[in-house]
Design an enzyme around this catalytic site. Structure first.
Site, PDB file in Angstrom:
ATOM      1  N   GLY A   1      40.231  13.612 -11.149  1.00 21.57           N
ATOM      2  CA  GLY A   1      40.084  12.631 -10.073  1.00 21.57           C
ATOM      3  C   GLY A   1      41.212  12.658  -9.054  1.00 21.57           C
ATOM      4  O   GLY A   1      41.352  11.736  -8.260  1.00 21.57           O
TER       5      GLY A   1
ATOM      6  N   SER B   1      38.559  17.859 -11.137  1.00 22.35           N
ATOM      7  CA  SER B   1      38.363  18.127  -9.707  1.00 22.35           C
ATOM      8  C   SER B   1      37.520  19.377  -9.434  1.00 22.35           C
ATOM      9  O   SER B   1      37.789  20.119  -8.484  1.00 22.35           O
ATOM     10  CB  SER B   1      39.713  18.191  -8.986  1.00 22.35           C
ATOM     11  OG  SER B   1      40.383  16.945  -9.095  1.00 22.35           O
TER      12      SER B   1
ATOM     13  N   ASN C   1      29.772  13.659 -15.419  1.00 25.18           N
ATOM     14  CA  ASN C   1      30.301  12.457 -16.076  1.00 25.18           C
ATOM     15  C   ASN C   1      30.384  11.364 -15.013  1.00 25.18           C
ATOM     16  O   ASN C   1      31.286  11.382 -14.184  1.00 25.18           O
ATOM     17  CB  ASN C   1      31.685  12.767 -16.666  1.00 25.18           C
ATOM     18  CG  ASN C   1      32.384  11.518 -17.190  1.00 25.18           C
ATOM     19  OD1 ASN C   1      31.766  10.471 -17.353  1.00 25.18           O
ATOM     20  ND2 ASN C   1      33.682  11.629 -17.455  1.00 25.18           N
ATOM     21  N   TRP C   2      29.440  10.447 -15.072  1.00 23.10           N
ATOM     22  CA  TRP C   2      29.401   9.407 -14.032  1.00 23.10           C
ATOM     23  C   TRP C   2      30.454   8.327 -14.231  1.00 23.10           C
ATOM     24  O   TRP C   2      30.635   7.476 -13.372  1.00 23.10           O
ATOM     25  CB  TRP C   2      28.010   8.760 -14.016  1.00 23.10           C
ATOM     26  CG  TRP C   2      26.978   9.577 -13.316  1.00 23.10           C
ATOM     27  CD1 TRP C   2      27.169  10.761 -12.644  1.00 23.10           C
ATOM     28  CD2 TRP C   2      25.577   9.256 -13.185  1.00 23.10           C
ATOM     29  NE1 TRP C   2      25.980  11.192 -12.111  1.00 23.10           N
ATOM     30  CE2 TRP C   2      24.994  10.303 -12.433  1.00 23.10           C
ATOM     31  CE3 TRP C   2      24.783   8.221 -13.636  1.00 23.10           C
ATOM     32  CZ2 TRP C   2      23.629  10.314 -12.124  1.00 23.10           C
ATOM     33  CZ3 TRP C   2      23.426   8.221 -13.326  1.00 23.10           C
ATOM     34  CH2 TRP C   2      22.859   9.253 -12.572  1.00 23.10           C
ATOM     35  N   LYS C   3      31.111   8.295 -15.383  1.00 24.87           N
ATOM     36  CA  LYS C   3      32.086   7.237 -15.675  1.00 24.87           C
ATOM     37  C   LYS C   3      31.436   5.867 -15.445  1.00 24.87           C
ATOM     38  O   LYS C   3      30.233   5.726 -15.683  1.00 24.87           O
ATOM     39  CB  LYS C   3      33.355   7.440 -14.836  1.00 24.87           C
ATOM     40  CG  LYS C   3      33.868   8.882 -14.974  1.00 24.87           C
ATOM     41  CD  LYS C   3      35.237   9.103 -14.449  1.00 24.87           C
ATOM     42  CE  LYS C   3      35.616  10.571 -14.645  1.00 24.87           C
ATOM     43  NZ  LYS C   3      36.991  10.862 -14.308  1.00 24.87           N
TER      44      LYS C   3
ATOM     45  N   GLY D   1      33.289  14.985 -12.785  1.00 26.40           N
ATOM     46  CA  GLY D   1      33.214  13.555 -12.505  1.00 26.40           C
ATOM     47  C   GLY D   1      32.715  13.302 -11.089  1.00 26.40           C
ATOM     48  O   GLY D   1      31.515  13.290 -10.820  1.00 26.40           O
ATOM     49  N   GLY D   2      33.655  13.157 -10.158  1.00 25.27           N
ATOM     50  CA  GLY D   2      33.336  12.748  -8.785  1.00 25.27           C
ATOM     51  C   GLY D   2      32.210  13.546  -8.135  1.00 25.27           C
ATOM     52  O   GLY D   2      31.316  12.974  -7.496  1.00 25.27           O
TER      53      GLY D   2
ATOM     54  N   HIS E   1      37.360  11.477 -24.095  1.00 21.04           N
ATOM     55  CA  HIS E   1      37.789  11.690 -22.707  1.00 21.04           C
ATOM     56  C   HIS E   1      39.193  11.115 -22.536  1.00 21.04           C
ATOM     57  O   HIS E   1      39.533  10.100 -23.152  1.00 21.04           O
ATOM     58  CB  HIS E   1      36.798  11.008 -21.756  1.00 21.04           C
ATOM     59  CG  HIS E   1      37.041  11.360 -20.328  1.00 21.04           C
ATOM     60  ND1 HIS E   1      38.023  10.767 -19.584  1.00 21.04           N
ATOM     61  CD2 HIS E   1      36.455  12.279 -19.521  1.00 21.04           C
ATOM     62  CE1 HIS E   1      38.029  11.295 -18.364  1.00 21.04           C
ATOM     63  NE2 HIS E   1      37.084  12.217 -18.302  1.00 21.04           N
TER      64      HIS E   1
ATOM     65  N   GLU F   1      40.334  19.558 -20.069  1.00 28.00           N
ATOM     66  CA  GLU F   1      40.545  18.792 -18.841  1.00 28.00           C
ATOM     67  C   GLU F   1      42.018  18.396 -18.719  1.00 28.00           C
ATOM     68  O   GLU F   1      42.446  17.407 -19.325  1.00 28.00           O
ATOM     69  CB  GLU F   1      39.696  17.511 -18.863  1.00 28.00           C
ATOM     70  CG  GLU F   1      38.211  17.758 -18.878  1.00 28.00           C
ATOM     71  CD  GLU F   1      37.446  16.569 -18.308  1.00 28.00           C
ATOM     72  OE1 GLU F   1      36.671  16.781 -17.388  1.00 28.00           O
ATOM     73  OE2 GLU F   1      37.658  15.443 -18.771  1.00 28.00           O
TER      74      GLU F   1
END
Ligand code: PGA
Length: 275
Positions: free
Chosen positions: A195, A235, A11-13, A256-257, A106, A189
Site C-alpha cells: 500500500g 504495490s 485482496n479487497w481488505k 490489494g489496491g 496477512h 509480501e
C-alpha cells in the site's frame, strides 16, 4: 519441476459493501475470461483468478461469480472449528459459501490483531481440512530488511507452518473434503511495499522467493515443495506485474489496491495470460 498455474488473487481488505461487490462482479464478468479464449476453449494459459472479499460480501459475490472463471476467497478464518468465539468465522461457514481460498497471516492481521506464527500455522491446517486453499503471507518490515534480517524473519514465520504442513501431509486420515498440503500458497509480501507504492524490484522479490522455496524443500521434500505456489505481493499494478511474472520462480501475485476496480483487476489478469 511441477507445472504451477499462476494465481492472481485480489485482496479487497475492508473495502466494498455487498452492493459494491455485485457491481464489480457485473463489470468483471463482461471482461473476463477474454471472449476469444472462451470461444476457442483455449483456457489452459489463463491464470487462476481469485477475489478475497469481506465476509459480508461473500454470499452474494459467490452467486454473482458462479458462472465466471473467478473464484471466491476470504481474508481470514478462525483457527477453531466451532465454539464460543464471539465474532469469529469458521472454515465450514466459509466453505458452505463456496469459498475456495483464504488469506492467512496477512501482515495487517499480524500487526493490528496480534496474530502469531502459531495461530497462522493452525489456520493453515484448518483451512486445508475444510477444502479451502490457504494463502499464507510472510514478509519483513523495512527495519528488518535494513538490518539484513529478511531471511531470518521469514524463516521464523514459515517454520511452524511448514512443520504443521509436513505432519498434515504425512497423516493417513484426512477428512473427505480436505485439500492436499500442496494446495497451500505462500505469498511473499514485504511489509514496506504494501500500500505504499514502493514495490520490491523483481530481482529482489525473486531472491527472497528462491529462499522460501529452499525452506519449503528442506522441510517438505523437493517433490511436495515444488508443487506449492509462491506469489509476490506489495504495490503490484497492471504496469509492473509483468516484471514479476517474468521471474520463473514467481507464480502469481496478491494484489490489494489494484484489485479494487474491475478494469484494473482484469488488466492484471490479462497481463498474466501465458502465451
Ligand atoms: P497492495 O496490497 O497491493 O495495495 O500493496 C497488497 C496486500 O496487502 O496484499
Amino acid at each position: 519441476m511441477s507445472e504451477r498455474k499462476r494465481l492472481i488473487a485480489g485482496n479487497w481488505k475492508m473495502f466494498k459493501t455487498r452492493a459494491e461487490a455485485e457491481t464489480f462482479a457485473e463489470t468483471l464478468r463482461a471482461g473476463w475470461p477474454p471472449q476469444s479464449t472462451a470461444a476457442l476453449g483455449a483456457t489452459s494459459g489463463l491464470p487462476e483468478a481469485v477475489i478475497c472479499a469481506p465476509f459480508t460480501a461473500l454470499a452474494s459475490l459467490g452467486q454473482a461469480l458462479a458462472q465466471s472463471r473467478v473464484r471466491l476467497g476470504a481474508q481470514n478464518l478462525s483457527e477453531h472449528a466451532e465454539g464460543a468465539y464471539t465474532g469469529e468465522i469458521s472454515a465450514s461457514m466459509l466453505s458452505e459459501l463456496g469459498v475456495g481460498y483464504v488469506i492467512v497471516g496477512h501482515s495487517e492481521r499480524r500487526a493490528y490483531f496480534a496474530e502469531s506464527d502459531a495461530a497462522v500455522a493452525a489456520k493453515t491446517i484448518v483451512a486445508l481440512q475444510s477444502g479451502i486453499a490457504p494463502i499464507v503471507c510472510v514478509g519483513e518490515s523495512l527495519e528488518e530488511r535494513e538490518g539484513e534480517r529478511t531471511q531470518a524473519v521469514i524463516a521464523a514465520q514459515l517454520a511452524p507452518v511448514l512443520t504443521s504442513l509436513r505432519e498434515y501431509a504425512a497423516a493417513v486420515e484426512t477428512p473427505a473434503a480436505a485439500l492436499k498440503a500442496s494446495a497451500t500458497v505462500i505469498a511473499y509480501e514485504p511489509i514496506w511495499a504494501i500500500g505504499t507504492g514502493k514495490s520490491s524490484s523483481a530481482a529482489d522479490a525473486s531472491a527472497v522467493i528462491s529462499f522460501i522455496r529452499a525452506e519449503l524443500r528442506a522441510v517438505l521434500g523437493a517433490s511436495l515443495a515444488d508443487e506449492l505456489r509462491i506469489q509476490y505481493g506489495g504495490s503490484v499494478k497492471p504496469e509492473n506485474i509483468a516484471q514479476y511474472l517474468a521471474q520463473p520462480d514467481i507464480d502469481g501475485a496478491l494484489v490489494g489496491g489494484a484489485s479494487l476496480t474491475p478494469e484494473s483487476y482484469t488488466a492484471l489478469l490479462r497481463q498474466s495470460i501465458l502465451s
